[in-house]
Design a protein around this motif. Structure first.
Motif, PDB file in Angstrom:
ATOM      1  N   LYS A 175       0.839  -1.196   0.000  1.00 36.41           N
ATOM      2  CA  LYS A 175       0.000   0.000   0.000  1.00 36.41           C
ATOM      3  C   LYS A 175       0.874   1.247   0.000  1.00 36.41           C
ATOM      4  CE  LYS A 175      -4.150  -1.879   1.045  1.00 36.41           C
ATOM      5  NZ  LYS A 175      -4.929  -2.227  -0.084  1.00 36.41           N
ATOM      6  N   THR A 176       0.423   2.283  -0.721  1.00 43.63           N
ATOM      7  CA  THR A 176       1.127   3.555  -0.632  1.00 43.63           C
ATOM      8  C   THR A 176       1.035   4.021   0.817  1.00 43.63           C
ATOM      9  OG1 THR A 176      -0.870   4.748  -1.312  1.00 43.63           O
ATOM     10  CG2 THR A 176       0.743   4.233  -3.035  1.00 43.63           C
ATOM     11  N   GLY A 177       2.123   4.598   1.296  1.00 41.87           N
ATOM     12  CA  GLY A 177       2.189   5.026   2.693  1.00 41.87           C
ATOM     13  C   GLY A 177       2.891   4.023   3.588  1.00 41.87           C
ATOM     14  N   ASP A 178       3.051   2.783   3.112  1.00 36.84           N
ATOM     15  CA  ASP A 178       3.762   1.772   3.911  1.00 36.84           C
ATOM     16  C   ASP A 178       5.245   2.106   3.969  1.00 36.84           C
ATOM     17  OD1 ASP A 178       1.418   0.337   4.197  1.00 36.84           O
ATOM     18  OD2 ASP A 178       2.007  -1.300   2.853  1.00 36.84           O
ATOM     19  N   VAL A 179       5.877   1.797   5.089  1.00 33.77           N
ATOM     20  CA  VAL A 179       7.324   1.939   5.215  1.00 33.77           C
ATOM     21  C   VAL A 179       7.954   0.783   4.440  1.00 33.77           C
ATOM     22  CG1 VAL A 179       9.279   1.935   6.823  1.00 33.77           C
ATOM     23  CG2 VAL A 179       7.153   3.112   7.436  1.00 33.77           C
ATOM     24  N   LEU A 180       8.908   1.098   3.592  1.00 32.01           N
ATOM     25  CA  LEU A 180       9.508   0.107   2.704  1.00 32.01           C
ATOM     26  C   LEU A 180      10.096  -1.073   3.470  1.00 32.01           C
ATOM     27  CD1 LEU A 180      10.273  -0.794  -0.138  1.00 32.01           C
ATOM     28  CD2 LEU A 180      12.306   0.664   0.041  1.00 32.01           C
ATOM     29  N   ARG A 181      10.834  -0.826   4.525  1.00 25.19           N
ATOM     30  CA  ARG A 181      11.459  -1.907   5.308  1.00 25.19           C
ATOM     31  C   ARG A 181      10.406  -2.894   5.800  1.00 25.19           C
ATOM     32  NH1 ARG A 181      11.957  -2.864  10.732  1.00 25.19           N
ATOM     33  NH2 ARG A 181      13.744  -4.134  11.375  1.00 25.19           N
ATOM     34  N   GLU A 182       9.317  -2.376   6.352  1.00 26.64           N
ATOM     35  CA  GLU A 182       8.263  -3.244   6.882  1.00 26.64           C
ATOM     36  C   GLU A 182       7.638  -4.075   5.765  1.00 26.64           C
ATOM     37  OE1 GLU A 182       7.992  -3.557  10.117  1.00 26.64           O
ATOM     38  OE2 GLU A 182       9.500  -1.987  10.294  1.00 26.64           O
ATOM     39  N   ALA A 183       7.382  -3.451   4.615  1.00 21.71           N
ATOM     40  CA  ALA A 183       6.790  -4.173   3.488  1.00 21.71           C
ATOM     41  C   ALA A 183       7.729  -5.280   3.010  1.00 21.71           C
ATOM     42  CB  ALA A 183       6.470  -3.202   2.362  1.00 21.71           C
ATOM     43  N   LEU A 184       9.018  -4.993   2.933  1.00 20.46           N
ATOM     44  CA  LEU A 184       9.987  -6.001   2.502  1.00 20.46           C
ATOM     45  C   LEU A 184      10.019  -7.172   3.476  1.00 20.46           C
ATOM     46  CD1 LEU A 184      12.867  -3.618   1.379  1.00 20.46           C
ATOM     47  CD2 LEU A 184      11.485  -5.072  -0.128  1.00 20.46           C
ATOM     48  N   LEU A 185      10.113  -6.878   4.761  1.00 22.75           N
ATOM     49  CA  LEU A 185      10.185  -7.946   5.762  1.00 22.75           C
ATOM     50  C   LEU A 185       8.894  -8.759   5.800  1.00 22.75           C
ATOM     51  CD1 LEU A 185      12.044  -6.093   8.654  1.00 22.75           C
ATOM     52  CD2 LEU A 185      12.985  -7.781   7.057  1.00 22.75           C
TER      53      LEU A 185
END
Length: 142
Positions: free
Chosen positions: A58-68
């Motif tokens: 989702k737009t607005g997600d922190v990239l690190r969290e989305a990757l993990l």
């Protein structure tokens, strides 16, 4: 400013004469702008091993969290044990963003990554703004 019905009547009763009232329909009153709803976008990741991983975020997600959350290995061997958990202080979650899907570097990133290529970002400080293409662990690539 919102007031209760009783407050409005008290104000009318205390007002000096003559009194002028203006009534507006709800649709005539400017409403505050609603925050933009998050969109689902594709994040495409090239790992150091040459594998491509794609997932939706989702737009607005922190990239690190989305990757993990999508089982993408963000850290090299050192970062796995020494990462700061997303505070931006260890510099172990470096990624190379190949498009503008995460917007511009933050001032903090510019300060911490001043000797790194402009497209290197800290995943923990990057917010997904659109479809994103990136490489993980750019510091380990030849």
């Amino acid at each position: 400013m919102e007031a209760s019905f009783d407050d409005v009547l008290d104000s009318i009763a205390e007002a000096s004469s003559p009194l002028s009232l203006k009534c507006l329909r709800v649709e005539d009153i400017e409403q505050p702008e609603q925050p933009k709803a998050a969109e689902t976008v594709t994040v495409s990741v090239l790992t150091p091993e040459g594998e491509t991983v794609e997932f939706e975020a989702k737009t607005g997600d922190v990239l690190r969290e989305a990757l993990l959350e999508n089982d993408v290995d963000v850290y090299d061997w050192y970062g796995k044990g020494m990462n700061c958990g997303g505070a931006g202080s260890c510099l172990t979650c470096l990624v190379q963003v190949d498009n503008d899907g995460c917007g511009e570097r933050t001032d903090y990133e510019n300060k911490r990554l001043k000797n790194k290529p402009d497209n290197w970002r800290l995943a923990c400080q990057s917010t997904i703004e659109g479809p994103t293409t990136l490489k993980t662990k750019p510091q380990t690539r030849k």
